[in-house]
Design a protein around this motif. Structure first.
Motif, PDB file in Angstrom:
ATOM      1  N   SER A  16       0.838  -1.211   0.000  1.00 27.43           N
ATOM      2  CA  SER A  16       0.000   0.000   0.000  1.00 27.43           C
ATOM      3  C   SER A  16       0.863   1.247   0.000  1.00 27.43           C
ATOM      4  CB  SER A  16      -0.931  -0.014   1.213  1.00 27.43           C
ATOM      5  OG  SER A  16      -1.649   1.185   1.291  1.00 27.43           O
ATOM      6  N   SER A  17       1.913   1.225   0.858  1.00 34.82           N
ATOM      7  CA  SER A  17       2.814   2.368   0.939  1.00 34.82           C
ATOM      8  C   SER A  17       3.549   2.574  -0.372  1.00 34.82           C
ATOM      9  CB  SER A  17       3.812   2.158   2.081  1.00 34.82           C
ATOM     10  OG  SER A  17       4.758   3.196   2.123  1.00 34.82           O
ATOM     11  N   SER A  20       1.250   4.104  -2.864  1.00 33.01           N
ATOM     12  CA  SER A  20       1.020   5.501  -2.495  1.00 33.01           C
ATOM     13  C   SER A  20       2.180   6.375  -2.961  1.00 33.01           C
ATOM     14  CB  SER A  20       0.848   5.616  -0.980  1.00 33.01           C
ATOM     15  OG  SER A  20       0.696   6.958  -0.603  1.00 33.01           O
ATOM     16  N   GLN A  21       3.415   5.910  -2.736  1.00 37.06           N
ATOM     17  CA  GLN A  21       4.577   6.676  -3.149  1.00 37.06           C
ATOM     18  C   GLN A  21       4.676   6.735  -4.670  1.00 37.06           C
ATOM     19  OE1 GLN A  21       6.650   8.546  -1.255  1.00 37.06           O
ATOM     20  NE2 GLN A  21       7.308   9.241  -3.277  1.00 37.06           N
ATOM     21  N   ASP A  23       2.174   6.715  -6.750  1.00 37.51           N
ATOM     22  CA  ASP A  23       1.182   7.695  -7.202  1.00 37.51           C
ATOM     23  C   ASP A  23       1.689   9.123  -6.998  1.00 37.51           C
ATOM     24  OD1 ASP A  23      -0.531   5.691  -7.925  1.00 37.51           O
ATOM     25  OD2 ASP A  23      -1.764   5.798  -6.112  1.00 37.51           O
ATOM     26  N   ARG A  24       2.368   9.350  -5.895  1.00 37.88           N
ATOM     27  CA  ARG A  24       2.939  10.674  -5.638  1.00 37.88           C
ATOM     28  C   ARG A  24       3.993  11.008  -6.690  1.00 37.88           C
ATOM     29  NH1 ARG A  24       1.078   9.481  -0.629  1.00 37.88           N
ATOM     30  NH2 ARG A  24       0.855  11.170   0.915  1.00 37.88           N
ATOM     31  N   TRP A 145      -4.667  12.616  -9.334  1.00 36.04           N
ATOM     32  CA  TRP A 145      -4.368  11.614  -8.303  1.00 36.04           C
ATOM     33  C   TRP A 145      -5.661  11.005  -7.744  1.00 36.04           C
ATOM     34  CZ3 TRP A 145      -5.737  11.504  -3.139  1.00 36.04           C
ATOM     35  CH2 TRP A 145      -5.146  10.475  -2.370  1.00 36.04           C
ATOM     36  N   SER A 149      -6.231   7.072  -8.153  1.00 33.57           N
ATOM     37  CA  SER A 149      -6.244   6.279  -6.924  1.00 33.57           C
ATOM     38  C   SER A 149      -7.649   5.882  -6.488  1.00 33.57           C
ATOM     39  CB  SER A 149      -5.565   7.056  -5.801  1.00 33.57           C
ATOM     40  OG  SER A 149      -6.297   8.229  -5.483  1.00 33.57           O
ATOM     41  N   THR A 151      -9.764   7.657  -4.955  1.00 36.99           N
ATOM     42  CA  THR A 151      -9.976   8.159  -3.598  1.00 36.99           C
ATOM     43  C   THR A 151     -11.202   9.059  -3.565  1.00 36.99           C
ATOM     44  OG1 THR A 151      -7.605   8.100  -3.166  1.00 36.99           O
ATOM     45  CG2 THR A 151      -8.941   9.483  -1.712  1.00 36.99           C
ATOM     46  N   GLU A 438      -5.394  11.223   2.229  1.00 35.72           N
ATOM     47  CA  GLU A 438      -5.056   9.884   2.690  1.00 35.72           C
ATOM     48  C   GLU A 438      -5.197   9.716   4.197  1.00 35.72           C
ATOM     49  OE1 GLU A 438      -2.036   7.829  -0.467  1.00 35.72           O
ATOM     50  OE2 GLU A 438      -1.136   8.911   1.211  1.00 35.72           O
TER      51      GLU A 438
END
Length: 475
Positions: A16-17, A20-21, A23-24, A145, A149, A151, A438
């Motif tokens: 997951s991390s 996330s990175q 995507d950043r 994003w 994602s 979100t 997040e």
């Protein structure tokens, strides 16, 4: 079995991390790829140099940029033709990114390292062409994003006109346009990269207008009552009053109309005043005394006086919960590197400012984090900060050591130095917004801090009262 379970959980968190990175990184790379495009937009607004509430083309350009990216646009909000809100997504949290685009009168300047007018009525001496564009860029990157994602949440861009004395955001706050926002992000052009707690002075401004009687200044002076005498009498009393106000307070003025000819007793004169302090209650008291001085000046000169509130802003309320996050993200993004041509430009600007040596560390690096700041100027972001948790930063869009509202700031803002710093801000705001989407728990903590700082019994009262937007204050 327990070890396997723990390993499985750790693996999920790691994956997951990692996503996330990733995507950043994609969001930042997107900003890098569009840097030239955003630089062109900023430069177009720099060339337009439209003053407060007159930013029709600048506002339209940013609206089109966001509309083309799939944002819904709400134009002319709060009764201001050049104010707008662009929105994407749905539900909570609602993250706002603020943007400005007004220029300052009388600061026309070419993008060269010597003082030379571009023969325009105004110039971007506070870098709001960069401000509005970087915030637009960040808003689009966050939208991408959210979409990638999957979100939930809403990203909004607030197109905020007339920050320079027109208090555009105050009308937007007064209309309740921030009431459902969970956090607001902003930045400002500057001569260094920093994301420490900010500060700003509360401010009340007004135009005092004196009305007298015209007469021939030599042939029949006894028949006249000089409106200019009223202005000068007020100025004299205010200048004496300076000795008897808190030392942190600031009062400044300019005579905007002093008559037309020396041999005609002026029947009309106008003076434009600002009063500032780091507490709004003190500003209110000082301003009330200024009104009394104006009334006395009119009485003593046989004239009449009326005044129009032009602007009024709260002091800036810091939110350390959000501020540390933004500082950490700025530290990850880092500063900028000058090319040889940019360095040569900067050296000449630095000499014009009287510096013996150019301190490049303020542009290439990030200033240490501080939780306290001294207030010097004012901003209508202050009113936003009393309504919703608000966080800001500055980016090195000017040559280190350059003061705002100077020809040197206009010059650098029209070059690649300005656009490089602008992209530092866009990236930092993007990462900070993603963090908030997040981690909703951060927003809960930030709201608790806001309530504690402003007090549970706080009631928002705009310092400019119930007047409509001062759409003609620059005309």
């Amino acid at each position: 079995m327990k070890k396997l379970l723990l390993f499985g959980i750790a693996s999920i968190l790691f994956i997951s991390s990692s996503f996330s990175q990733e995507d950043r990184d994609i969001a930042l790379e997107s900003l890098n790829n569009k840097a030239q495009e955003y630089g062109d937009i900023a430069h177009e607004i720099w060339e337009l140099a439209e003053m407060g509430y007159l930013e029709h083309e600048s506002s339209a350009l940013l609206q089109k940029t966001l509309s083309d990216e799939g944002f819904s646009i709400n134009k002319g909000v709060a009764g201001i033709p050049t104010a707008f809100i662009a929105e994407y997504g749905s539900g909570s949290p609602v993250i706002a990114i603020l943007g400005e685009y007004d220029a300052l009168p009388g600061l026309s300047q070419q993008a060269i390292p010597e003082k030379k007018s571009a023969d325009k009525a105004a110039g971007h001496a506070c870098g709001h062409h960069l401000f509005g564009t970087a915030s637009t860029a960040a808003t689009i990157a966050v939208k991408d994003w959210l979409k990638k994602s999957k979100t939930q949440g809403t990203i909004r861009f607030y197109g905020c006109p007339a920050e320079e004395g027109g208090s555009g955001k105050v009308y937007m706050v007064r209309e309740g346009l921030f009431n459902d926002v969970d956090a607001a992000l902003h930045w400002h052009p500057g001569s260094q990269n920093a994301a420490s707690a900010g500060a700003a002075l509360a401010n009340k401004s007004a135009k005092f207008r004196f009305h007298g009687v015209s007469a021939h200044a030599a042939g029949a002076p006894e028949r006249g009552r000089s409106a200019l005498d009223g202005v000068e009498a007020m100025n004299n009393m205010i200048n004496m009053m300076r000795e008897h106000i808190p030392q942190e307070a600031r009062i400044h003025y300019v005579i905007t109309d002093g008559g037309k000819a020396p041999n005609v007793v002026p029947n009309y004169a106008e003076v434009y005043y600002y009063a500032r302090h780091n507490k709004r209650d003190v500003v209110i008291d000082i301003f009330d005394r200024m009104v009394k001085a104006a009334e006395g000046a009119a009485l003593g000169t046989g004239t009449t006086m009326d005044y129009e509130m032009i602007g009024g802003t709260h002091e800036l309320l810091p939110n350390l919960t959000l501020q540390k996050i933004m500082h950490d993200n700025l530290s990850k993004v880092g500063g900028i590197t000058y090319t040889g041509e940019e360095k040569a430009f900067a050296d000449k600007i630095s000499v014009s400012l009287g510096y013996e040596e150019l301190d490049m560390s303020r542009a290439t690096g990030v200033q240490p984090y501080k939780e306290e700041a001294r207030a010097y100027g004012s901003t209508d972001v202050g009113d936003v900060s009393y309504t919703v948790p608000t966080v800001g930063m500055s980016a090195a869009t000017w040559v280190p050591g350059t003061p705002a509202h100077s020809w040197q700031a206009v010059a650098a803002g029209g070059t690649s130095i300005g656009t490089k710093g602008m992209m530092v801000a866009a990236k930092t705001i993007t990462l900070t917004a993603i963090d908030l989407f997040e981690k909703p728990s951060t927003i809960v903590k930030a709201k608790a801090e806001l309530e504690e700082r402003r007090g549970k019994d706080f009631k928002y009262i705009p310092l400019l009262g119930n007047r409509p937007p001062a759409l003609d204050y620059r005309k």
